[in-house]
Design a protein around this motif. Structure first.
Motif, PDB file in Angstrom:
ATOM      1  N   TYR A 268      -8.517 -11.080  52.538  1.00  0.00           N
ATOM      2  CA  TYR A 268      -8.822 -11.891  51.538  1.00  0.00           C
ATOM      3  C   TYR A 268      -7.583 -12.634  51.265  1.00  0.00           C
ATOM      4  N   GLY A 269      -6.356 -12.083  51.557  1.00  0.00           N
ATOM      5  CA  GLY A 269      -4.895 -12.684  51.028  1.00  0.00           C
ATOM      6  C   GLY A 269      -4.677 -13.957  51.894  1.00  0.00           C
ATOM      7  N   THR A 270      -5.179 -14.131  53.341  1.00  0.00           N
ATOM      8  CA  THR A 270      -4.907 -15.224  54.077  1.00  0.00           C
ATOM      9  C   THR A 270      -5.386 -16.435  53.540  1.00  0.00           C
ATOM     10  N   PHE A 271      -6.599 -16.454  52.487  1.00  0.00           N
ATOM     11  CA  PHE A 271      -6.956 -17.461  51.964  1.00  0.00           C
ATOM     12  C   PHE A 271      -6.300 -18.061  50.969  1.00  0.00           C
ATOM     13  N   ALA A 272      -5.147 -17.433  50.618  1.00  0.00           N
ATOM     14  CA  ALA A 272      -4.483 -17.824  49.812  1.00  0.00           C
ATOM     15  C   ALA A 272      -3.203 -18.741  50.332  1.00  0.00           C
ATOM     16  N   THR A 273      -3.007 -18.705  51.629  1.00  0.00           N
ATOM     17  CA  THR A 273      -2.276 -19.525  52.535  1.00  0.00           C
ATOM     18  C   THR A 273      -2.529 -20.934  53.071  1.00  0.00           C
ATOM     19  N   GLU A 274      -1.676 -21.798  53.027  1.00  0.00           N
ATOM     20  CA  GLU A 274      -1.766 -22.984  53.543  1.00  0.00           C
ATOM     21  C   GLU A 274      -2.182 -23.106  55.152  1.00  0.00           C
ATOM     22  N   ASP A 275      -1.569 -22.032  55.778  1.00  0.00           N
ATOM     23  CA  ASP A 275      -1.978 -21.899  57.130  1.00  0.00           C
ATOM     24  C   ASP A 275      -3.500 -21.547  57.509  1.00  0.00           C
ATOM     25  N   ARG A 276      -3.955 -20.769  56.524  1.00  0.00           N
ATOM     26  CA  ARG A 276      -5.544 -20.682  56.682  1.00  0.00           C
ATOM     27  C   ARG A 276      -6.465 -21.799  56.462  1.00  0.00           C
ATOM     28  N   LYS A 277      -5.844 -22.710  55.620  1.00  0.00           N
ATOM     29  CA  LYS A 277      -6.387 -23.968  55.289  1.00  0.00           C
ATOM     30  C   LYS A 277      -6.215 -24.773  56.597  1.00  0.00           C
ATOM     31  N   ALA A 282      -8.394 -27.434  61.426  1.00  0.00           N
ATOM     32  CA  ALA A 282      -7.987 -27.854  62.702  1.00  0.00           C
ATOM     33  C   ALA A 282      -9.257 -27.408  63.932  1.00  0.00           C
ATOM     34  N   PHE A 283      -9.777 -26.507  63.412  1.00  0.00           N
ATOM     35  CA  PHE A 283     -10.954 -26.037  64.155  1.00  0.00           C
ATOM     36  C   PHE A 283     -12.099 -26.850  63.962  1.00  0.00           C
ATOM     37  N   VAL A 284     -12.138 -27.289  62.910  1.00  0.00           N
ATOM     38  CA  VAL A 284     -13.508 -28.043  62.489  1.00  0.00           C
ATOM     39  C   VAL A 284     -13.336 -29.371  63.190  1.00  0.00           C
ATOM     40  N   LYS A 286     -11.430 -30.108  65.716  1.00  0.00           N
ATOM     41  CA  LYS A 286     -11.161 -30.174  67.133  1.00  0.00           C
ATOM     42  C   LYS A 286     -10.041 -30.670  67.400  1.00  0.00           C
ATOM     43  N   ARG A 287      -9.026 -30.265  66.853  1.00  0.00           N
ATOM     44  CA  ARG A 287      -7.597 -30.459  67.181  1.00  0.00           C
ATOM     45  C   ARG A 287      -6.663 -29.162  66.969  1.00  0.00           C
ATOM     46  N   LYS A 288      -5.573 -29.234  67.497  1.00  0.00           N
ATOM     47  CA  LYS A 288      -4.536 -28.107  67.473  1.00  0.00           C
ATOM     48  C   LYS A 288      -4.128 -28.104  65.809  1.00  0.00           C
ATOM     49  N   ALA A 289      -3.872 -26.859  65.575  1.00  0.00           N
ATOM     50  CA  ALA A 289      -3.149 -26.595  64.239  1.00  0.00           C
ATOM     51  C   ALA A 289      -1.923 -26.882  64.081  1.00  0.00           C
TER      52      ALA A 289
END
Length: 294
Positions: A268-277, A282-284, A286-289
């Motif tokens: 749950y905590g990862t959803f508070a991060t910018e890196d999760r977004k 990036a996955f949607v 189709k690019r490198k994060a």
């Protein structure tokens, strides 16, 4: 007793250091940005210089632990842990020894109260508290404290000639830096009992079969392979890597029920991060994060 003499006594070097706080307090700590460590070498590796490499450098003593060497390792780990450009660390020794042997005279004079009052072996807490993943690249002997140091790391890569073991029983003591605890969790009760009660050594291939070692490589490539692994890990979000490491360590140290609770909260905590977004976008798309570790 010197390392060479210890070889004659037990057939293998023993790495079992009891350290006194009074001595450690007199050790000078260095910044890893300054290349003036006495017993270790520190550098950044990888195409992006994002892997911190710590090399134990006490060759005449087979990288035997001493107060200053341990203090320098802790200092370097803490510095890399704070370095925003570093995403993973590798610790290694020489082709002959990862870390093996100790001057038994340091132990011979100690009493039970000396050990208790000085907080002996507490010094590794800073090492195991590192947020970023640490990979052990083991060649040669990893015995006693050397084996324990490898087990403190998050992943172990071994050279095909590496030798592991906990020979403390042969000199009338037991492992004191995790040898009876981490080893048991890694390889199971029966195998751990055999290792610590006989003081025998086992090979890298045996260690891999037990689950203690992740992979085995030729001697000359194990450090390079560990750095490559570090680069791969460092390409992820450093923030999420640390959270994931903490979750795996929790599984190692607690019940399944409590571990599942912890994992869910961390997820749950990862959803508070910018890196999760960024990662999901990036996955949607189709690019490198492009992770920012936030």
């Amino acid at each position: 007793m010197a390392v060479r003499s210890l070889f004659k006594l037990v057939g293998s070097p023993t790495n079992y250091l009891v350290i006194e706080k009074s001595l450690l307090n007199n050790v000078k700590f260095y910044s890893s940005s300054v290349a003036n460590y006495e017993f270790i070498k520190v550098e950044k590796k990888g195409a992006k210089n994002n892997v911190g490499l710590i090399t134990l450098n006490k060759p005449k003593a087979l990288n035997a632990f001493c107060n200053k060497l341990i203090a320098e390792v802790e200092d370097a780990v803490q510095a890399f842990d704070k370095d925003k450009d570093v995403g993973a660390m590798v610790i290694t020794g020489s082709e002959k020894a990862f870390a093996a042997g100790a001057d038994i005279k340091e132990l011979e004079v100690l009493t039970y109260s000396d050990c208790v009052n000085s907080g002996s072996l507490d010094h590794w807490k800073k090492f195991t508290a590192a947020f970023k993943p640490i990979i052990a690249a083991v060649n040669g002997y990893a015995l006693g404290g050397g084996c324990e140091l490898a087990m403190m790391c998050d992943i172990i890569y071994a050279g095909e000639k590496a030798k592991f073991g906990q020979p403390e029983i042969l000199i009338g003591v037991i492992p004191g830096a995790g040898g009876t605890q981490r080893l048991t969790k890694a390889v199971g009760k029966s195998k751990a009992m055999e290792i610590v009660l006989t003081g025998g050594q086992f090979s890298a291939i045996e260690a891999e079969k037990m689950g203690l070692v992740s992979k085995v490589f030729p001697v000359e490539t194990v450090v390079e392979e560990a750095i490559k692994l570090g680069e791969k890990i460092a390409s992820n979000s450093h923030l999420i890597n640390g959270i994931c490491k903490e979750s795996v360590n929790t599984a190692f140290e607690t019940t399944l029920k409590e571990g599942l609770k912890f994992e869910k909260r961390q997820f749950y905590g990862t959803f508070a991060t910018e890196d999760r977004k960024e990662g999901m976008s990036a996955f949607v798309e189709k690019r490198k994060a492009n992770f920012q570790n936030k």
